[in-house]
Write a protein that holds these residues in place. Structure first.
Motif, PDB file in Angstrom:
ATOM      1  N   GLN A  53       3.307 -11.337   2.516  1.00  0.00           N
ATOM      2  CA  GLN A  53       3.312 -10.080   3.248  1.00  0.00           C
ATOM      3  C   GLN A  53       4.383  -9.108   2.757  1.00  0.00           C
ATOM      4  OE1 GLN A  53       3.149 -10.575   7.499  1.00  0.00           O
ATOM      5  NE2 GLN A  53       1.095 -11.442   7.421  1.00  0.00           N
ATOM      6  N   ALA A  57       3.197  -5.521   1.481  1.00  0.00           N
ATOM      7  CA  ALA A  57       3.737  -4.308   2.107  1.00  0.00           C
ATOM      8  C   ALA A  57       4.323  -3.384   1.048  1.00  0.00           C
ATOM      9  CB  ALA A  57       4.797  -4.678   3.142  1.00  0.00           C
ATOM     10  N   ASN A  63       5.932  -0.603   5.637  1.00  0.00           N
ATOM     11  CA  ASN A  63       6.924  -1.644   5.907  1.00  0.00           C
ATOM     12  C   ASN A  63       6.239  -2.905   6.424  1.00  0.00           C
ATOM     13  OD1 ASN A  63       6.946  -1.727   8.845  1.00  0.00           O
ATOM     14  ND2 ASN A  63       8.014   0.234   8.788  1.00  0.00           N
ATOM     15  N   ARG A  64       6.965  -4.011   6.347  1.00  0.00           N
ATOM     16  CA  ARG A  64       6.379  -5.312   6.670  1.00  0.00           C
ATOM     17  C   ARG A  64       5.957  -5.411   8.136  1.00  0.00           C
ATOM     18  NH1 ARG A  64       8.156 -10.648   7.401  1.00  0.00           N
ATOM     19  NH2 ARG A  64      10.311  -9.955   7.467  1.00  0.00           N
ATOM     20  N   LEU A  67       2.637  -3.800   8.432  1.00  0.00           N
ATOM     21  CA  LEU A  67       1.621  -4.686   7.856  1.00  0.00           C
ATOM     22  C   LEU A  67       1.282  -5.814   8.820  1.00  0.00           C
ATOM     23  CD1 LEU A  67      -0.213  -5.611   5.581  1.00  0.00           C
ATOM     24  CD2 LEU A  67       1.752  -6.832   4.610  1.00  0.00           C
TER      25      LEU A  67
END
Length: 76
Positions: A53, A57, A63-64, A67
């Motif tokens: 991830q 991202a 941004n994570r 996501l």
């Protein structure tokens, strides 16, 4: 051989969608297209990076946390 762009693919899919409606009305097309393309893009990138991830991202430019939210939203 000519290379088709993403816009051409979307246009062709929309043409088919409206033909398949067979005269019935439709609404929410923008939301439908946005959700389907977003989920397909996220799934494709996640598969390419073996579900990493952080890397997905970065590639997607989000941004994570965003996501993770979208992965949950689309049940990916």
């Amino acid at each position: 051989m000519t290379q088709r762009g993403l816009q051409d693919c979307i246009k062709d899919s929309l043409e088919k969608y409206f033909l398949d409606l067979n005269g019935e009305t439709s609404n929410g097309v923008f939301k439908m297209v946005t959700q389907q393309t977003e989920s397909a893009t996220i799934k494709f990138v996640l598969d390419k990076v073996n579900q990493n991830q952080s890397e997905a991202a970065r590639i997607l430019g989000i941004n994570r946390a965003t996501l993770k939210k979208k992965v949950s939203l689309y049940s990916l």
